[in-house]
Enzyme design. Structure first.
Site, PDB file in Angstrom:
ATOM      1  N   LYS A 298       0.863  -1.184   0.000  1.00 55.51           N
ATOM      2  CA  LYS A 298       0.000   0.000   0.000  1.00 55.51           C
ATOM      3  C   LYS A 298       0.901   1.236   0.000  1.00 55.51           C
ATOM      4  O   LYS A 298       1.574   1.522   0.990  1.00 55.51           O
ATOM      5  CB  LYS A 298      -0.875   0.031   1.259  1.00 55.51           C
TER       6      LYS A 298
ATOM      7  N   GLU B 199      10.264   1.600  10.141  1.00 52.06           N
ATOM      8  CA  GLU B 199      11.183   2.723   9.909  1.00 52.06           C
ATOM      9  C   GLU B 199      10.389   3.982  10.190  1.00 52.06           C
ATOM     10  O   GLU B 199       9.557   4.388   9.384  1.00 52.06           O
ATOM     11  CB  GLU B 199      11.660   2.738   8.447  1.00 52.06           C
TER      12      GLU B 199
ATOM     13  N   CYS C 126      13.300  11.317   6.784  1.00 50.69           N
ATOM     14  CA  CYS C 126      13.404  10.970   8.205  1.00 50.69           C
ATOM     15  C   CYS C 126      14.842  11.088   8.706  1.00 50.69           C
ATOM     16  O   CYS C 126      15.068  11.129   9.902  1.00 50.69           O
ATOM     17  CB  CYS C 126      12.832   9.585   8.457  1.00 50.69           C
TER      18      CYS C 126
ATOM     19  N   GLU D 266       9.836  16.912  14.667  1.00 56.89           N
ATOM     20  CA  GLU D 266      10.319  16.849  13.282  1.00 56.89           C
ATOM     21  C   GLU D 266       9.680  17.986  12.484  1.00 56.89           C
ATOM     22  O   GLU D 266       8.463  18.104  12.448  1.00 56.89           O
ATOM     23  CB  GLU D 266       9.830  15.531  12.664  1.00 56.89           C
TER      24      GLU D 266
HETATM   25  P1  ADP Z   1       3.472  10.917   6.710  1.00 53.32           P
HETATM   26  O1  ADP Z   1       3.194  11.863   7.800  1.00 53.32           O
HETATM   27  O2  ADP Z   1       4.865  10.902   6.228  1.00 53.32           O
HETATM   28  O3  ADP Z   1       2.463  10.913   5.598  1.00 53.32           O
HETATM   29  P2  ADP Z   1       2.193   8.580   7.739  1.00 53.32           P
HETATM   30  O4  ADP Z   1       2.703   7.726   8.827  1.00 53.32           O
HETATM   31  O5  ADP Z   1       0.927   9.320   7.951  1.00 53.32           O
HETATM   32  O6  ADP Z   1       3.415   9.512   7.392  1.00 53.32           O
HETATM   33  O7  ADP Z   1       2.025   7.743   6.398  1.00 53.32           O
HETATM   34  C1  ADP Z   1       2.910   6.743   5.971  1.00 53.32           C
HETATM   35  C2  ADP Z   1       2.109   5.639   5.321  1.00 53.32           C
HETATM   36  O8  ADP Z   1       1.243   5.088   6.307  1.00 53.32           O
HETATM   37  C3  ADP Z   1       1.218   6.084   4.167  1.00 53.32           C
HETATM   38  O9  ADP Z   1       1.171   5.067   3.196  1.00 53.32           O
HETATM   39  C4  ADP Z   1      -0.123   6.245   4.848  1.00 53.32           C
HETATM   40  O10 ADP Z   1      -1.205   6.137   3.954  1.00 53.32           O
HETATM   41  C5  ADP Z   1      -0.086   5.083   5.809  1.00 53.32           C
HETATM   42  N1  ADP Z   1      -1.025   5.170   6.941  1.00 53.32           N
HETATM   43  C6  ADP Z   1      -1.413   6.265   7.628  1.00 53.32           C
HETATM   44  N2  ADP Z   1      -2.312   5.926   8.581  1.00 53.32           N
HETATM   45  C7  ADP Z   1      -2.502   4.578   8.493  1.00 53.32           C
HETATM   46  C8  ADP Z   1      -3.303   3.613   9.196  1.00 53.32           C
HETATM   47  N3  ADP Z   1      -4.099   3.966  10.188  1.00 53.32           N
HETATM   48  N4  ADP Z   1      -3.220   2.322   8.804  1.00 53.32           N
HETATM   49  C9  ADP Z   1      -2.416   1.945   7.804  1.00 53.32           C
HETATM   50  N5  ADP Z   1      -1.640   2.801   7.102  1.00 53.32           N
HETATM   51  C10 ADP Z   1      -1.672   4.088   7.446  1.00 53.32           C
END
Ligand code: ADP
Length: 476
Positions: free
Chosen positions: A169, A244, A278, A375
């Site tokens: 995903k 990560e 990061c 960050e």
């Molecule tokens: P950023 O702030 O860099 O966007 P996130 O942690 O929000 O970092 O997103 C990183 C990845 O995790 C993306 O692919 C995002 O769609 C996914 N993501 C965010 N929330 C969820 C969740 N509740 N379950 C699964 N994947 C998630």
């Protein structure tokens, strides 16, 4: 498009999501958006494919990866343009990312042949003890938008080299780069179901992945907050996990360092990708005796950086990913100024459209500022000063993060002490670019667990099976 069981397909509901160019705000494309049912289909396909893929000999799996790498090489420009269009980084940097993505595919294409086991000394003359390394199984991979191609290959290449199958995903803002990478998997004729791509709402897809007992491994790159949530959700089925997560990299410049080299180091670690990585420098600690000249040299160089659309030649710093990201960067700058910081250059939003922020240097940074803990994920470089080595090591070690740290010194003894005492998973000594496919990348503390890259990277997708064979003679 989604890619499930070797086929490109629309979502079952016909729903799509819109993808915007962060440099212009324009709609670039609408892609199929799947959810629960498509993720279930992808997991089912990966489960079926795993039964055969795990038995394909390692060298043959490696050959598939080498084919993927060669197809990616023929499409570097095409993939790079897609990256720039959907997440904004300058085209030259996007090409660098694609070459980096390929390097991981090539490296694990070789490593696929080297999944060894162990023979252990037995405690009895008629026993044979061995350790076998076998693929974990169906792997769910969740990737972020800041390196929308290389984060994918860093996960998928070792996973399929090890014999796992994958459901990926990508971030909802950068699915087009993921589609480009998957086109290469498709052209390389990987068997159906070995790699699958599901694009759509994060939580819905993430929940299916974490709840499924078929998924035995979860690999995630993203924020610490989401990482913690996924760890909790993965506990229900006790998955093997790699995380990560976020970082807050310190950048230490000692009085014996080469100042020009250190300034160049900040340009690379703070302003590449507009500070959205990061391992970006978040805190620059400069020895008080050289702080003034360092600040001056750095701000001169930073003022020369050209901000603009990544597709335009000569652009050094592209847009931030979203308007919200610009708001966060602006709030960190305002907070720094309210806490006695002095702006040496930049400090403002810029551009008539798009999510641009000026490359910024802030002097007199201190521990009261948000920027010293959170960050920023943007092009803002705060300069702190320090007096002695012990003090700066304590300052550098963050409460919760521990991903990357950089230090600049020409004193060998000091360098040895820093290597020992910095609580980080990656340390660059006079090296602002310590990331290579053959080395383990990963953090300590709340920056994560597990490694990507190197031999450690493939072990994340393998589990050990201990076998004890007894050939004892029956006592008469
Ligand atoms: P950023 O702030 O860099 O966007 P996130 O942690 O929000 O970092 O997103 C990183 C990845 O995790 C993306 O692919 C995002 O769609 C996914 N993501 C965010 N929330 C969820 C969740 N509740 N379950 C699964 N994947 C998630």
């Amino acid at each position: 498009m989604l890619y499930i069981n070797g086929e490109w397909k629309k979502s079952n509901s016909g729903e799509t999501i819109d993808i915007f160019n962060p440099a212009t705000g324009e709609l670039i494309s609408s892609v199929a958006s799947g959810g629960k049912t498509e993720t279930e289909e992808a997991i089912y396909a990966a489960e079926g494919a795993f039964k055969k893929w795990r038995k394909v000999p390692g060298p043959k799996r490696g050959k598939y990866l080498k084919k993927v790498a060669s197809i990616m090489k023929s499409k570097v420009n095409e993939i790079a343009e897609t990256i720039t269009m959907e997440m904004g980084k300058p085209l030259a940097d996007a090409k660098g990312e694609v070459l980096g993505a390929i390097a991981y595919v090539e490296w694990y294409g070789e490593e696929a042949s080297r999944v060894y086991g162990d023979i252990l000394p037995a405690s009895h003359p008629d026993k044979q003890l061995t350790v076998h390394r076998q693929p974990v199984g169906v792997t769910a991979a969740i990737t972020p938008w800041n390196f929308p191609a290389s984060m994918i290959t860093r996960k998928i290449a070792p996973a399929i080299a090890a014999g796992c199958t994958v459901v990926l995903k990508p971030a909802p803002s950068t699915p087009l780069s993921a589609i480009k990478v998957f086109e290469c998997f498709h052209e390389a004729e990987l068997p159906a179901g070995v790699v699958n791509l599901v694009i759509g709402p994060a939580e819905e897809i993430g929940d299916v992945m974490t709840e499924s007992p078929v998924v035995r491994k979860l690999t995630f790159t993203g924020s610490t907050a989401v990482g913690k949530l996924l760890l909790k959700k993965s506990a229900a089925t006790v998955k093997k996990v790699s995380m990560e997560l976020g970082g807050h990299a310190p950048f230490l410049v000692f009085e014996d360092a080469d100042i020009d080299t250190a300034v160049t180091g900040v340009l690379l670690t703070k302003f590449k990708n507009a500070g959205q990585t990061c391992i970006s420098t978040n805190r620059i600690y400069v020895h008080e005796s050289i702080a003034e000249s360092f600040g001056q040299k750095l701000s001169e160089k930073v003022s020369e950086l050209r901000v603009g659309n990544g597709m335009e030649k000569g652009t050094d710093v592209g847009p931030l990913i979203t308007p919200e990201a610009v708001n966060k960067v602006e709030s960190h700058v305002k907070d720094a100024v309210a806490n006695e910081g002095k702006i040496l250059c930049g400090g403002n939003r810029t551009g008539e459209k798009g999510n641009f922020f000026e490359p910024t240097v802030i002097n007199f940074a201190n521990e009261k500022m948000k920027i010293s803990k959170e960050e920023t994920f943007g092009p803002v470089a705060p300069i702190f000063t320090f007096t002695d080595e012990e003090e700066v090591i304590n300052l550098a070690n963050h409460d919760s993060y521990g991903l990357a740290a950089y230090c600049f010194t020409n004193d060998l003894g000091r360098s040895n002490r820093l290597i020992q005492d910095l609580e980080y998973g990656i340390v660059g000594v006079n090296d602002p670019a310590p990331i290579v496919p053959q080395a383990p990348f990963g953090g300590v503390k709340e920056s994560g667990m597990g490694k990507e890259g190197g031999r450690s990277g493939i072990l994340e997708y393998l589990e050990e099976k201990f076998v004890s064979v007894a050939s004892l003679k029956r006592e008469e």
